[in-house]
Design a protein around this motif. Sequence first.
Motif, PDB file in Angstrom:
ATOM      1  N   SER A  36       0.846  -1.194   0.000  1.00 54.20           N
ATOM      2  CA  SER A  36       0.000   0.000   0.000  1.00 54.20           C
ATOM      3  C   SER A  36       0.883   1.247   0.000  1.00 54.20           C
ATOM      4  O   SER A  36       2.092   1.170   0.237  1.00 54.20           O
ATOM      5  CB  SER A  36      -0.905   0.004   1.238  1.00 54.20           C
ATOM      6  N   TRP A  37       0.268   2.409  -0.240  1.00 50.57           N
ATOM      7  CA  TRP A  37       1.036   3.658  -0.238  1.00 50.57           C
ATOM      8  C   TRP A  37       1.652   3.927   1.131  1.00 50.57           C
ATOM      9  O   TRP A  37       2.760   4.453   1.233  1.00 50.57           O
ATOM     10  CB  TRP A  37       0.156   4.834  -0.650  1.00 50.57           C
ATOM     11  N   ILE A  38       0.947   3.576   2.189  1.00 49.31           N
ATOM     12  CA  ILE A  38       1.458   3.803   3.540  1.00 49.31           C
ATOM     13  C   ILE A  38       2.695   2.957   3.786  1.00 49.31           C
ATOM     14  O   ILE A  38       3.693   3.428   4.329  1.00 49.31           O
ATOM     15  CB  ILE A  38       0.359   3.520   4.577  1.00 49.31           C
ATOM     16  N   THR A  39       2.666   1.709   3.369  1.00 54.64           N
ATOM     17  CA  THR A  39       3.823   0.829   3.539  1.00 54.64           C
ATOM     18  C   THR A  39       4.999   1.312   2.704  1.00 54.64           C
ATOM     19  O   THR A  39       6.140   1.294   3.179  1.00 54.64           O
ATOM     20  CB  THR A  39       3.451  -0.615   3.143  1.00 54.64           C
ATOM     21  N   ILE A  40       4.734   1.772   1.497  1.00 55.11           N
ATOM     22  CA  ILE A  40       5.805   2.307   0.647  1.00 55.11           C
ATOM     23  C   ILE A  40       6.416   3.540   1.300  1.00 55.11           C
ATOM     24  O   ILE A  40       7.646   3.701   1.318  1.00 55.11           O
ATOM     25  CB  ILE A  40       5.277   2.618  -0.763  1.00 55.11           C
ATOM     26  N   ALA A  41       5.591   4.409   1.857  1.00 61.23           N
ATOM     27  CA  ALA A  41       6.102   5.605   2.527  1.00 61.23           C
ATOM     28  C   ALA A  41       6.985   5.230   3.711  1.00 61.23           C
ATOM     29  O   ALA A  41       8.034   5.857   3.945  1.00 61.23           O
ATOM     30  CB  ALA A  41       4.942   6.478   2.992  1.00 61.23           C
ATOM     31  N   ARG A  42       6.618   4.216   4.435  1.00 62.40           N
ATOM     32  CA  ARG A  42       7.444   3.762   5.568  1.00 62.40           C
ATOM     33  C   ARG A  42       8.742   3.136   5.090  1.00 62.40           C
ATOM     34  O   ARG A  42       9.793   3.326   5.709  1.00 62.40           O
ATOM     35  CB  ARG A  42       6.670   2.782   6.425  1.00 62.40           C
ATOM     36  N   LEU A  43       8.675   2.371   4.002  1.00 57.84           N
ATOM     37  CA  LEU A  43       9.897   1.767   3.455  1.00 57.84           C
ATOM     38  C   LEU A  43      10.883   2.828   2.979  1.00 57.84           C
ATOM     39  O   LEU A  43      12.099   2.704   3.206  1.00 57.84           O
ATOM     40  CB  LEU A  43       9.562   0.852   2.275  1.00 57.84           C
ATOM     41  N   ARG A  48       3.834  10.205   2.246  1.00 55.80           N
ATOM     42  CA  ARG A  48       3.053   9.556   1.198  1.00 55.80           C
ATOM     43  C   ARG A  48       2.689  10.533   0.082  1.00 55.80           C
ATOM     44  O   ARG A  48       2.740  10.189  -1.104  1.00 55.80           O
ATOM     45  CB  ARG A  48       1.795   8.950   1.813  1.00 55.80           C
ATOM     46  N   ALA A  49       2.359  11.763   0.445  1.00 61.13           N
ATOM     47  CA  ALA A  49       1.986  12.764  -0.562  1.00 61.13           C
ATOM     48  C   ALA A  49       3.163  13.070  -1.490  1.00 61.13           C
ATOM     49  O   ALA A  49       2.977  13.260  -2.698  1.00 61.13           O
ATOM     50  CB  ALA A  49       1.511  14.043   0.126  1.00 61.13           C
ATOM     51  N   TYR A  50       4.373  13.118  -0.946  1.00 64.87           N
ATOM     52  CA  TYR A  50       5.560  13.385  -1.772  1.00 64.87           C
ATOM     53  C   TYR A  50       5.791  12.243  -2.765  1.00 64.87           C
ATOM     54  O   TYR A  50       6.077  12.476  -3.941  1.00 64.87           O
ATOM     55  CB  TYR A  50       6.777  13.569  -0.869  1.00 64.87           C
ATOM     56  N   ILE A  51       5.634  11.017  -2.304  1.00 63.60           N
ATOM     57  CA  ILE A  51       5.846   9.855  -3.182  1.00 63.60           C
ATOM     58  C   ILE A  51       4.770   9.812  -4.273  1.00 63.60           C
ATOM     59  O   ILE A  51       5.072   9.558  -5.440  1.00 63.60           O
ATOM     60  CB  ILE A  51       5.851   8.555  -2.357  1.00 63.60           C
ATOM     61  N   ARG A  67      17.643   6.675  -3.763  1.00 59.74           N
ATOM     62  CA  ARG A  67      18.304   5.683  -2.904  1.00 59.74           C
ATOM     63  C   ARG A  67      17.280   4.838  -2.164  1.00 59.74           C
ATOM     64  O   ARG A  67      17.440   3.616  -2.038  1.00 59.74           O
ATOM     65  CB  ARG A  67      19.233   6.377  -1.915  1.00 59.74           C
ATOM     66  N   GLY A  68      16.210   5.464  -1.676  1.00 61.76           N
ATOM     67  CA  GLY A  68      15.179   4.716  -0.969  1.00 61.76           C
ATOM     68  C   GLY A  68      14.441   3.740  -1.869  1.00 61.76           C
ATOM     69  O   GLY A  68      14.180   2.601  -1.478  1.00 61.76           O
ATOM     70  N   ILE A  69      14.120   4.173  -3.073  1.00 61.13           N
ATOM     71  CA  ILE A  69      13.422   3.300  -4.016  1.00 61.13           C
ATOM     72  C   ILE A  69      14.303   2.126  -4.414  1.00 61.13           C
ATOM     73  O   ILE A  69      13.846   0.983  -4.478  1.00 61.13           O
ATOM     74  CB  ILE A  69      12.963   4.097  -5.253  1.00 61.13           C
ATOM     75  N   SER A  70      15.578   2.395  -4.671  1.00 57.67           N
ATOM     76  CA  SER A  70      16.470   1.294  -5.069  1.00 57.67           C
ATOM     77  C   SER A  70      16.681   0.318  -3.910  1.00 57.67           C
ATOM     78  O   SER A  70      16.732  -0.891  -4.131  1.00 57.67           O
ATOM     79  CB  SER A  70      17.801   1.846  -5.569  1.00 57.67           C
ATOM     80  N   ALA A  71      16.762   0.815  -2.683  1.00 54.05           N
ATOM     81  CA  ALA A  71      16.916  -0.078  -1.532  1.00 54.05           C
ATOM     82  C   ALA A  71      15.654  -0.905  -1.311  1.00 54.05           C
ATOM     83  O   ALA A  71      15.732  -2.110  -1.023  1.00 54.05           O
ATOM     84  CB  ALA A  71      17.250   0.731  -0.288  1.00 54.05           C
ATOM     85  N   ALA A  72      14.481  -0.292  -1.452  1.00 55.41           N
ATOM     86  CA  ALA A  72      13.223  -1.027  -1.280  1.00 55.41           C
ATOM     87  C   ALA A  72      13.043  -2.075  -2.372  1.00 55.41           C
ATOM     88  O   ALA A  72      12.421  -3.111  -2.139  1.00 55.41           O
ATOM     89  CB  ALA A  72      12.048  -0.060  -1.273  1.00 55.41           C
ATOM     90  N   SER A  73      13.588  -1.814  -3.553  1.00 58.24           N
ATOM     91  CA  SER A  73      13.503  -2.768  -4.664  1.00 58.24           C
ATOM     92  C   SER A  73      14.649  -3.762  -4.652  1.00 58.24           C
ATOM     93  O   SER A  73      14.719  -4.632  -5.528  1.00 58.24           O
ATOM     94  CB  SER A  73      13.517  -2.015  -6.000  1.00 58.24           C
ATOM     95  N   GLU A  74      15.563  -3.626  -3.700  1.00 58.45           N
ATOM     96  CA  GLU A  74      16.736  -4.488  -3.555  1.00 58.45           C
ATOM     97  C   GLU A  74      17.632  -4.436  -4.785  1.00 58.45           C
ATOM     98  O   GLU A  74      18.125  -5.458  -5.269  1.00 58.45           O
ATOM     99  CB  GLU A  74      16.315  -5.919  -3.242  1.00 58.45           C
ATOM    100  N   LEU A  75      17.826  -3.220  -5.310  1.00 61.41           N
ATOM    101  CA  LEU A  75      18.719  -2.987  -6.443  1.00 61.41           C
ATOM    102  C   LEU A  75      19.796  -2.000  -6.035  1.00 61.41           C
ATOM    103  O   LEU A  75      19.626  -1.236  -5.092  1.00 61.41           O
ATOM    104  CB  LEU A  75      17.951  -2.401  -7.626  1.00 61.41           C
ATOM    105  N   ASP A  76      20.913  -2.006  -6.760  1.00 55.86           N
ATOM    106  CA  ASP A  76      21.912  -0.969  -6.573  1.00 55.86           C
ATOM    107  C   ASP A  76      21.374   0.337  -7.142  1.00 55.86           C
ATOM    108  O   ASP A  76      20.534   0.341  -8.044  1.00 55.86           O
ATOM    109  CB  ASP A  76      23.218  -1.331  -7.286  1.00 55.86           C
ATOM    110  N   LEU A  77      21.900   1.451  -6.631  1.00 53.88           N
ATOM    111  CA  LEU A  77      21.413   2.752  -7.072  1.00 53.88           C
ATOM    112  C   LEU A  77      21.657   2.974  -8.561  1.00 53.88           C
ATOM    113  O   LEU A  77      20.769   3.424  -9.281  1.00 53.88           O
ATOM    114  CB  LEU A  77      22.069   3.872  -6.255  1.00 53.88           C
ATOM    115  N   ASP A  78      22.850   2.619  -9.048  1.00 54.51           N
ATOM    116  CA  ASP A  78      23.146   2.845 -10.469  1.00 54.51           C
ATOM    117  C   ASP A  78      22.295   1.953 -11.374  1.00 54.51           C
ATOM    118  O   ASP A  78      21.898   2.360 -12.465  1.00 54.51           O
ATOM    119  CB  ASP A  78      24.634   2.664 -10.759  1.00 54.51           C
ATOM    120  N   VAL A  79      21.970   0.755 -10.932  1.00 55.67           N
ATOM    121  CA  VAL A  79      21.101  -0.138 -11.710  1.00 55.67           C
ATOM    122  C   VAL A  79      19.687   0.450 -11.803  1.00 55.67           C
ATOM    123  O   VAL A  79      19.078   0.467 -12.870  1.00 55.67           O
ATOM    124  CB  VAL A  79      21.070  -1.549 -11.080  1.00 55.67           C
ATOM    125  N   ALA A  80      19.200   0.982 -10.684  1.00 61.41           N
ATOM    126  CA  ALA A  80      17.855   1.561 -10.674  1.00 61.41           C
ATOM    127  C   ALA A  80      17.783   2.816 -11.531  1.00 61.41           C
ATOM    128  O   ALA A  80      16.820   3.016 -12.270  1.00 61.41           O
ATOM    129  CB  ALA A  80      17.443   1.878  -9.233  1.00 61.41           C
TER     130      ALA A  80
END
Length: 98
Positions: A36-43, A48-51, A67-80
């Motif tokens: 959910s959006w709330i869980t994504i915001a916590r990750l 939530r509004a910014y995301i 950096r947060g999106i790549s970490a939540a997706s379990e990817l390196d920053l440059d790959v993302a």
Amino acid sequence: MMTSPYRSRPLKGRDLNEMQRANLRALVRQLRREYSWITIARLLGFRRAYIRDFFDGNEPGSMALARGISAASELDLDVALDGRFTITSKGVRPLRGK
């Protein structure tokens, strides 16, 4: 007064370019399929509004968000940022090779 009818603030030199934003939006779309959006915001550690504004294209994003999106997706920053990933039914996987 707004600077543009499409964006609430103008792009700055430190903001992400359009390809990087598109790649990160694809990762957020995949995260949204799983959480959910709330869980994504916590990750990600952002409001939530910014995301959602970033996802809708109203906010240009930042490197901290990337950096947060790549970490939540379990990817390196440059790959993302470069888009060297594939989205499958089992989640996001980095592409092999160069």
